[in-house]
Design a protein around this motif. Structure first.
Motif, PDB file in Angstrom:
ATOM      1  N   ILE A 106      76.977  33.576  35.727  1.00  0.00           N
ATOM      2  CA  ILE A 106      76.689  32.799  36.941  1.00  0.00           C
ATOM      3  C   ILE A 106      75.205  32.441  36.943  1.00  0.00           C
ATOM      4  N   ALA A 160      78.610  26.967  39.491  1.00  0.00           N
ATOM      5  CA  ALA A 160      77.539  27.619  40.256  1.00  0.00           C
ATOM      6  C   ALA A 160      76.206  26.981  39.885  1.00  0.00           C
ATOM      7  N   ASN A 165      72.860  27.753  45.115  1.00  0.00           N
ATOM      8  CA  ASN A 165      73.671  28.973  45.149  1.00  0.00           C
ATOM      9  C   ASN A 165      75.065  28.717  45.723  1.00  0.00           C
ATOM     10  N   SER A 204      79.223  27.240  44.539  1.00  0.00           N
ATOM     11  CA  SER A 204      80.130  27.210  43.392  1.00  0.00           C
ATOM     12  C   SER A 204      81.456  26.619  43.830  1.00  0.00           C
ATOM     13  N   VAL A 247      77.729  32.115  45.980  1.00  0.00           N
ATOM     14  CA  VAL A 247      77.926  32.885  44.742  1.00  0.00           C
ATOM     15  C   VAL A 247      78.126  34.366  45.068  1.00  0.00           C
ATOM     16  N   SER A 258      81.175  36.152  33.942  1.00  0.00           N
ATOM     17  CA  SER A 258      81.568  36.065  35.356  1.00  0.00           C
ATOM     18  C   SER A 258      82.862  36.794  35.687  1.00  0.00           C
TER      19      SER A 258
END
Length: 648
Positions: free
Chosen positions: A122, A159, A312, A314, A321, A422
């Motif tokens: 991420i 992200a 920040n 996604s 995130v 992730s």
């Protein structure tokens, strides 16, 4: 239905996390993927392979056409997945590479493939150094495989933060793909006023993200509602319905673009690739220009609008995130009463470890590793390179005699990035295989750090993991899982030698032999073979570093026919370790016993053939007088004839 004049792009994000055991570079059996060996093999059979040869059926259910959807879709593949496909499924791999080449020929040099940040961490949660390396490795891997510069790059889970976008632009990449809710405002170029996106944003055109100093990066926002209906609805149940839905969604001018996980087609939705192939084939019949890819569309339609991005954010977490660092409520596979509070101490523990690893890496002696950060960014060239490229790399970044030491630093750093994949946070519990996998990379990094410095970082990491409580009572905490499952997954060179020696004892291999085992080459230098005892010497070489170790072994059958082997390093005062079959990795044990079973089968066939050769005249005599052959005798003959038919 009005005739469409817009353009269509469908993007598939094809990805699997790296699954190799970090000590040996080999994927061991994953029982949850049954009946397949592991999840890469299973998803390949259900998705990647069918997408490369998608069937179109007529009204009688007969195949009338095979379509390589990679020649039509815009797509990205995770670099570690492509590496696995290249080794284990070359037909599918070559279908992907050739599809990009064919699409580039048709679309003015704009191929369907785009790059991906290397190991799917991420990006907003990474350090600047890791972000840069992830992008550079992803771009280098793309150029190595596809033979061209990537026009776009896939950000893991889409992200995003501004620093990531700046680093992407620095590498010459032209665009990214995001979800529409990740935009916060837009304006036409030249306008001063920004328009808030609470009312939505037009996904039918490309935008540019201003990055300061006259720099910008292109971005496409996919049509989220239609993408959701394809990924999670029933649109893939019927190709005709999918075709009509796509055509009705095409704008009078502009773009309809959809992005989903590539595994949607065949893995998540069985036969989903067939519905997609049917729909796209019908759409393109007579109007092939309707379907394009992002690179071609961006070239023909330079962005007229600018956009601001919500940092920040996604595509798979409603809370930005947080899915990868807190108990935000977003999860997959959870049960009543479960939570994901374990995510926070897992993230904090790995962040702590990353900091310690980075300090060790930067403090490498110049004699061992020159320009550590540049060496790491360039290390992908070593990983993918041939013998000459690897030699040139070592001359550039280390001194003669320090090659193995330098590679130890670099492998420590690589494991320190892979531990942030992730998937380790995505699902419902810390005891799942995805989290165990990233903790194995952490354990490998800890081990290498200990070999470099003489200091063990395990206790510091376990202090954090002890606060990460599993929802499954018997699993305990992350620290318990680390001790019971992660460290148990360590496979050392001695174990590889034990597997080799026991395999040779049970299956009577040649006295000298060279075999491959993941990241290792095994050279049986000598062996004395007896009726019940073997003694030999093995040279085991790490293919990445060239580091070689000699081992001696003695294998034998005990009185109860149990096979045993003792292994020790050659030429040093080293402890002798004893192994039995249950001490080996399951895959090794299965391979050895499979060889035993095959040898027994051949022995039975040879006996059967010898008996039939001698008894053939007697059989002819009996059958000539109408005397029936008994059933047990027929079974012998059936086995023999079946084998002859099998081998041709």
């Amino acid at each position: 239905m009005r005739p469409p004049v817009g353009r269509l792009v469908i993007h598939g994000h094809f990805y699997q996390p790296p699954r190799e055991n970090p000590w040996v570079g080999r994927i061991y059996r994953q029982f949850s993927a049954y009946p397949y060996h592991d999840w890469n093999e299973r998803v390949n059979a259900e998705c990647y392979a069918p997408v490369s040869l998608s069937r179109i059926l007529n009204e009688k259910g007969r195949i009338v056409k095979l379509v390589n959807l990679y020649e039509i879709l815009n797509f990205n593949f995770g670099p570690t997945l492509l590496q696995w496909l290249e080794r284990h499924s070359p037909f599918v791999y070559n279908s992907i590479i050739s599809a990009d080449r064919e699409s580039a020929l048709r679309r003015g040099g704009h191929g369907n493939a785009i790059a991906q940040c290397y190991s799917h961490l991420i990006m907003p949660l990474a350090t600047r150094q890791d972000k840069r390396t992830q992008i550079r490795w992803g771009v280098h891997d793309f150029k190595h495989r596809f033979g061209r510069e990537p026009e776009g790059i896939w950000l893991p889970e889409t992200a995003v933060d501004i620093e990531t976008l700046e680093l992407v632009a620095e590498e010459g990449v032209r665009f990214v793909i995001l979800a529409p809710h990740q935009a916060t405002g837009y304006r036409k170029r030249g306008d001063k006023k920004w328009i808030d996106t609470k009312g939505g944003i037009d996904t039918g055109r490309p935008y540019r993200i201003p990055l300061g100093k006259g720099r910008w990066l292109g971005v496409f926002f996919y049509a989220s509602r239609l993408a959701h209906d394809i990924a999670f609805g029933d649109l893939l149940k019927n190709g005709e319905h999918l075709k009509d839905t796509l055509l009705s969604g095409l704008p009078e001018e502009g773009l309809l673009n959809i992005a989903t996980d590539g595994e949607t087609y065949g893995h998540h939705h069985k036969f989903g690739e067939m519905a997609l192939a049917y729909a796209l084939d019908k759409i393109m019949t007579g109007s092939p220009e309707l379907v394009t890819n992002y690179g071609e569309y961006l070239s023909e339609n330079p962005p007229e609008y600018e956009v601001r991005i919500g940092e920040n954010t996604s595509w798979s977490c409603a809370h930005g995130v947080e899915r990868w660092r807190s108990d935000c409520g977003c999860t997959t596979g959870s049960r009543a009463g479960w939570n994901q509070k374990w995510r926070t101490p897992l993230r904090e523990g790995l962040d702590w470890l990353r900091g310690r690893l980075y300090e060790i890496f930067l403090n490498a002696s110049p004699d061992i590793l020159r320009s550590p950060e540049e060496a790491r960014d360039s290390y992908i060239g070593y990983l993918l390179g041939d013998h000459k490229a690897r030699g040139d790399y070592l001359k550039r970044f280390t001194t003669s005699g320090n090659e193995v030491a330098a590679l130890k630093y670099l492998e420590m750093s690589r494991a320190g990035m892979l531990m942030f994949t992730s998937c380790g946070w995505f699902f419902s519990d810390i005891s799942r295989i995805e989290t165990i996998q990233i903790l194995m990379y952490a354990a490998r990094a800890v081990e290498l750090a200990g070999e470099i410095t003489g200091h063990d970082l395990t206790d510091g990491l376990l202090e954090y993991l002890s606060e990460a409580k599993s929802n499954v009572d018997k699993e305990g905490s992350g620290a318990d899982i680390y001790r019971k499952k992660v460290l148990a997954g360590k496979v050392g060179r001695r174990t590889i030698v034990a597997s080799t020696a026991l395999g040779r004892l049970l299956n009577k291999h040649p006295e000298r032999e060279k075999v491959e085992y993941g990241d290792f080459s095994i050279n049986v230098i000598s062996e004395t073979q007896g009726e019940r005892v073997n003694e030999g010497m093995v040279e085991i070489t790490h293919k990445l570093s060239g580091e070689t170790t000699l081992f001696n072994y003695r294998s034998w059958y005990e009185d109860d026919e149990t096979p045993v082997v003792e292994v020790r390093k050659d030429g040093v005062s080293d402890e002798t370790v004893t192994y039995h079959l249950p001490d080996l990795p399951v895959d090794d044990r299965d391979e050895i016993l499979g060889g035993v079973k095959e040898r027994m089968r051949k022995d039975i066939l040879n006996v059967t053939k010898a008996f039939f050769s001698e008894a053939e005249r007697t059989i002819d005599l009996l059958t000539g007088y109408g005397v029936p052959v008994s059933r047990d005798f027929q079974m012998f003959l059936e086995v023999m004839f079946t084998e002859e038919l099998r081998v041709g």
